[in-house]
Design a protein around this motif. Structure first.
Motif, PDB file in Angstrom:
ATOM      1  N   VAL A  18     113.358  81.302 -72.906  1.00 58.15           N
ATOM      2  CA  VAL A  18     112.656  82.430 -72.037  1.00 58.15           C
ATOM      3  C   VAL A  18     111.810  81.912 -71.344  1.00 58.15           C
ATOM      4  O   VAL A  18     111.294  82.024 -70.043  1.00 58.15           O
ATOM      5  CB  VAL A  18     112.132  83.763 -72.677  1.00 58.15           C
ATOM      6  N   GLU A  19     110.671  80.994 -72.133  1.00 60.03           N
ATOM      7  CA  GLU A  19     109.386  80.635 -71.310  1.00 60.03           C
ATOM      8  C   GLU A  19     109.517  79.582 -70.160  1.00 60.03           C
ATOM      9  O   GLU A  19     108.923  79.437 -69.208  1.00 60.03           O
ATOM     10  CB  GLU A  19     108.621  79.855 -72.561  1.00 60.03           C
ATOM     11  N   VAL A  20     110.629  78.872 -70.268  1.00 58.96           N
ATOM     12  CA  VAL A  20     110.935  77.890 -69.432  1.00 58.96           C
ATOM     13  C   VAL A  20     112.250  78.417 -68.481  1.00 58.96           C
ATOM     14  O   VAL A  20     112.722  77.508 -67.729  1.00 58.96           O
ATOM     15  CB  VAL A  20     111.493  76.456 -69.873  1.00 58.96           C
ATOM     16  N   ARG A  21     112.439  79.621 -68.449  1.00 62.05           N
ATOM     17  CA  ARG A  21     113.333  80.270 -67.599  1.00 62.05           C
ATOM     18  C   ARG A  21     114.454  79.991 -67.677  1.00 62.05           C
ATOM     19  O   ARG A  21     115.489  80.292 -66.642  1.00 62.05           O
ATOM     20  CB  ARG A  21     112.778  80.098 -66.050  1.00 62.05           C
ATOM     21  N   PHE A  22     115.088  79.209 -68.658  1.00 60.72           N
ATOM     22  CA  PHE A  22     116.774  79.079 -68.696  1.00 60.72           C
ATOM     23  C   PHE A  22     117.404  80.025 -69.382  1.00 60.72           C
ATOM     24  O   PHE A  22     118.448  80.354 -69.001  1.00 60.72           O
ATOM     25  CB  PHE A  22     116.862  77.826 -69.995  1.00 60.72           C
ATOM     26  N   LEU A  23     116.525  81.212 -69.978  1.00 59.50           N
ATOM     27  CA  LEU A  23     117.001  82.599 -70.396  1.00 59.50           C
ATOM     28  C   LEU A  23     115.734  83.620 -69.789  1.00 59.50           C
ATOM     29  O   LEU A  23     114.546  83.197 -69.432  1.00 59.50           O
ATOM     30  CB  LEU A  23     117.046  82.801 -71.768  1.00 59.50           C
ATOM     31  N   ARG A  24     116.463  84.859 -69.683  1.00 61.66           N
ATOM     32  CA  ARG A  24     115.559  86.076 -69.492  1.00 61.66           C
ATOM     33  C   ARG A  24     115.656  86.942 -70.473  1.00 61.66           C
ATOM     34  O   ARG A  24     116.772  87.246 -70.813  1.00 61.66           O
ATOM     35  CB  ARG A  24     115.621  86.651 -67.876  1.00 61.66           C
ATOM     36  N   ARG A  25     114.676  87.849 -70.685  1.00 59.00           N
ATOM     37  CA  ARG A  25     114.706  88.783 -71.566  1.00 59.00           C
ATOM     38  C   ARG A  25     114.633  90.157 -70.776  1.00 59.00           C
ATOM     39  O   ARG A  25     113.560  90.337 -70.318  1.00 59.00           O
ATOM     40  CB  ARG A  25     113.783  88.658 -72.651  1.00 59.00           C
ATOM     41  N   ASP A  26     115.560  91.269 -71.055  1.00 61.59           N
ATOM     42  CA  ASP A  26     115.241  92.243 -70.421  1.00 61.59           C
ATOM     43  C   ASP A  26     115.440  93.323 -71.790  1.00 61.59           C
ATOM     44  O   ASP A  26     116.391  93.576 -72.150  1.00 61.59           O
ATOM     45  CB  ASP A  26     116.694  92.814 -69.507  1.00 61.59           C
ATOM     46  N   ASP A  27     114.176  93.918 -71.992  1.00 62.09           N
ATOM     47  CA  ASP A  27     113.916  94.714 -73.165  1.00 62.09           C
ATOM     48  C   ASP A  27     114.637  93.974 -74.342  1.00 62.09           C
ATOM     49  O   ASP A  27     113.708  92.843 -74.660  1.00 62.09           O
ATOM     50  CB  ASP A  27     114.645  96.035 -73.064  1.00 62.09           C
ATOM     51  N   ASN A  28     115.436  94.435 -75.160  1.00 63.04           N
ATOM     52  CA  ASN A  28     115.771  93.618 -76.212  1.00 63.04           C
ATOM     53  C   ASN A  28     117.020  92.448 -75.960  1.00 63.04           C
ATOM     54  O   ASN A  28     117.526  91.873 -76.751  1.00 63.04           O
ATOM     55  CB  ASN A  28     116.426  94.546 -77.558  1.00 63.04           C
ATOM     56  N   ASP A  29     117.539  92.668 -74.558  1.00 58.60           N
ATOM     57  CA  ASP A  29     118.707  91.879 -74.366  1.00 58.60           C
ATOM     58  C   ASP A  29     118.313  90.253 -73.806  1.00 58.60           C
ATOM     59  O   ASP A  29     117.322  90.466 -72.965  1.00 58.60           O
ATOM     60  CB  ASP A  29     119.642  92.531 -73.387  1.00 58.60           C
ATOM     61  N   TYR A  30     118.871  89.442 -74.418  1.00 57.57           N
ATOM     62  CA  TYR A  30     118.624  88.085 -73.335  1.00 57.57           C
ATOM     63  C   TYR A  30     119.765  87.779 -72.761  1.00 57.57           C
ATOM     64  O   TYR A  30     120.922  88.015 -73.023  1.00 57.57           O
ATOM     65  CB  TYR A  30     118.657  87.136 -74.731  1.00 57.57           C
ATOM     66  N   ARG A  31     119.646  87.027 -71.503  1.00 57.40           N
ATOM     67  CA  ARG A  31     120.470  86.772 -70.653  1.00 57.40           C
ATOM     68  C   ARG A  31     120.232  85.220 -70.038  1.00 57.40           C
ATOM     69  O   ARG A  31     118.955  84.886 -70.030  1.00 57.40           O
ATOM     70  CB  ARG A  31     120.688  87.671 -69.414  1.00 57.40           C
ATOM     71  N   GLY A  62     119.042  82.605 -67.449  1.00 57.62           N
ATOM     72  CA  GLY A  62     117.850  82.827 -66.555  1.00 57.62           C
ATOM     73  C   GLY A  62     118.050  82.294 -65.214  1.00 57.62           C
ATOM     74  O   GLY A  62     119.305  81.477 -64.995  1.00 57.62           O
ATOM     75  N   MET A  63     117.035  82.406 -64.266  1.00 58.69           N
ATOM     76  CA  MET A  63     117.242  81.736 -62.882  1.00 58.69           C
ATOM     77  C   MET A  63     117.279  80.386 -62.904  1.00 58.69           C
ATOM     78  O   MET A  63     117.843  79.797 -62.083  1.00 58.69           O
ATOM     79  CB  MET A  63     116.056  82.418 -61.874  1.00 58.69           C
ATOM     80  N   ARG A  64     116.633  79.669 -63.787  1.00 54.45           N
ATOM     81  CA  ARG A  64     116.500  78.332 -64.005  1.00 54.45           C
ATOM     82  C   ARG A  64     117.800  77.664 -64.055  1.00 54.45           C
ATOM     83  O   ARG A  64     118.427  76.799 -63.377  1.00 54.45           O
ATOM     84  CB  ARG A  64     115.777  77.768 -65.031  1.00 54.45           C
ATOM     85  N   ILE A  65     118.847  78.157 -64.985  1.00 52.03           N
ATOM     86  CA  ILE A  65     120.233  77.975 -65.037  1.00 52.03           C
ATOM     87  C   ILE A  65     120.926  77.903 -63.550  1.00 52.03           C
ATOM     88  O   ILE A  65     121.657  77.008 -63.235  1.00 52.03           O
ATOM     89  CB  ILE A  65     120.786  78.623 -66.194  1.00 52.03           C
ATOM     90  N   MET A  66     120.740  78.909 -62.906  1.00 54.37           N
ATOM     91  CA  MET A  66     121.338  79.451 -61.705  1.00 54.37           C
ATOM     92  C   MET A  66     120.903  78.262 -60.686  1.00 54.37           C
ATOM     93  O   MET A  66     121.609  77.544 -59.851  1.00 54.37           O
ATOM     94  CB  MET A  66     121.094  80.746 -61.247  1.00 54.37           C
ATOM     95  N   GLU A  67     119.559  77.932 -60.723  1.00 58.06           N
ATOM     96  CA  GLU A  67     119.030  76.864 -59.859  1.00 58.06           C
ATOM     97  C   GLU A  67     119.646  75.590 -59.940  1.00 58.06           C
ATOM     98  O   GLU A  67     119.820  74.822 -59.120  1.00 58.06           O
ATOM     99  CB  GLU A  67     117.464  76.787 -60.074  1.00 58.06           C
ATOM    100  N   LEU A  68     119.484  75.152 -61.340  1.00 57.82           N
ATOM    101  CA  LEU A  68     120.162  73.809 -61.737  1.00 57.82           C
ATOM    102  C   LEU A  68     121.643  73.819 -61.233  1.00 57.82           C
ATOM    103  O   LEU A  68     122.173  72.771 -60.751  1.00 57.82           O
ATOM    104  CB  LEU A  68     120.244  73.664 -63.107  1.00 57.82           C
TER     105      LEU A  68
END
Length: 250
Positions: free
Chosen positions: A52-65, A67-73
């Motif tokens: 999450v810190e490096v934007r490969f994932l994002r956290r929405d409340d208790n859920d992990y998805r 992140g934008m960095r994966i989409m950017e890459l």
């Protein structure tokens, strides 16, 4: 989805296992990630938070998805694949026009990565070019890329005035020249492949060869034309972008 029967061992395995389960779900809690990956809870939580810190994932409340960095890459790789595929024919044509080694390169964290090289005669060691990752500011093609890369331009704001002025000249000319910058007796001409409707470089096209064979003004016209052809091909315009004849010297 079936739960894993064993926990991934290496850190890479653990990260990949997390990406694998998140790819197949629209958000998972920590408990769900632990159950589906077989990872220890403390390890899973630590890895999730670091991602999450490096934007490969994002956290929405208790859920992990994902992140934008994966989409950017993914977007970067998609564009690079399109550019590479579009470039091969035009690099062969550029090599045929000039008799020099023709390359396609991209910028990666301040270094040059050569995606394609056509021809390697005239004393140019093609293996070292394609397999190497030279510092961008030490190469002609790297300077052509840096001059048209917003991120790189911000990084060189603290660079010496002479280097910033050199990049400004490259942006104005649309082409970079080099005399023995990377190898004694070797010259280079490079031009950026600019994205449609943008000013940023997707890649750069270059030719390299012995200085006595480098006719810089004529080569500049050819390299710029090739870069434009690669851009059009990557954009999939469907238009015939070349008549097979070398462009007139500027």
């Amino acid at each position: 989805m079936a739960e894993r029967t064993h926990s991934p061992v290496s850190m890479i395995d653990r990260v990949v296992s997390i990406f694998d389960v998140l790819e197949q779900a629209d958000g998972l809690t920590l408990s769900q990630v632990v159950r589906r990956t077989g990872l220890p809870r403390s390890s899973a939580h630590r890895i999730l938070e670091q991602l999450v810190e490096v934007r490969f994932l994002r956290r929405d409340d208790n859920d992990y998805r994902l992140g934008m960095r994966i989409m950017e890459l993914g977007s970067v790789m998609y564009h690079q694949d399109r550019v590479r595929a579009a470039a091969v024919r035009h690099l062969h044509q550029l090599h045929a026009w000039t008799g020099l080694a023709a390359q396609l390169a991209v910028l990666d964290e301040g270094k040059v990565v050569y995606l394609v090289q056509v021809g390697g005669r005239s004393g140019i060691p093609s293996r070292s070019l394609v397999n190497g990752r030279p510092q961008a500011h030490r190469t002609v093609v790297g300077k052509a890329l840096m001059a048209h890369s917003p991120a790189a331009c911000r990084e060189v704001e603290l660079a010496p005035h002479r280097f910033r002025a050199e990049l400004a000249d490259i942006r104005e000319r649309g082409v970079a020249y080099g005399h023995e910058e990377t190898m004694p007796g070797v010259g280079c001409v490079a031009a950026p492949v600019i994205g449609a409707g943008d000013t940023a470089a997707l890649a750069a096209v270059s030719v390299s060869g012995p200085l006595e064979h480098m006719r810089f003004p004529k080569l500049a016209a050819m390299v710029r034309r090739t870069a434009a052809n690669v851009r059009r091909g990557a954009a999939e315009t469907g238009r015939d972008d070349g008549d097979g004849d070398a462009p007139a010297a500027s």
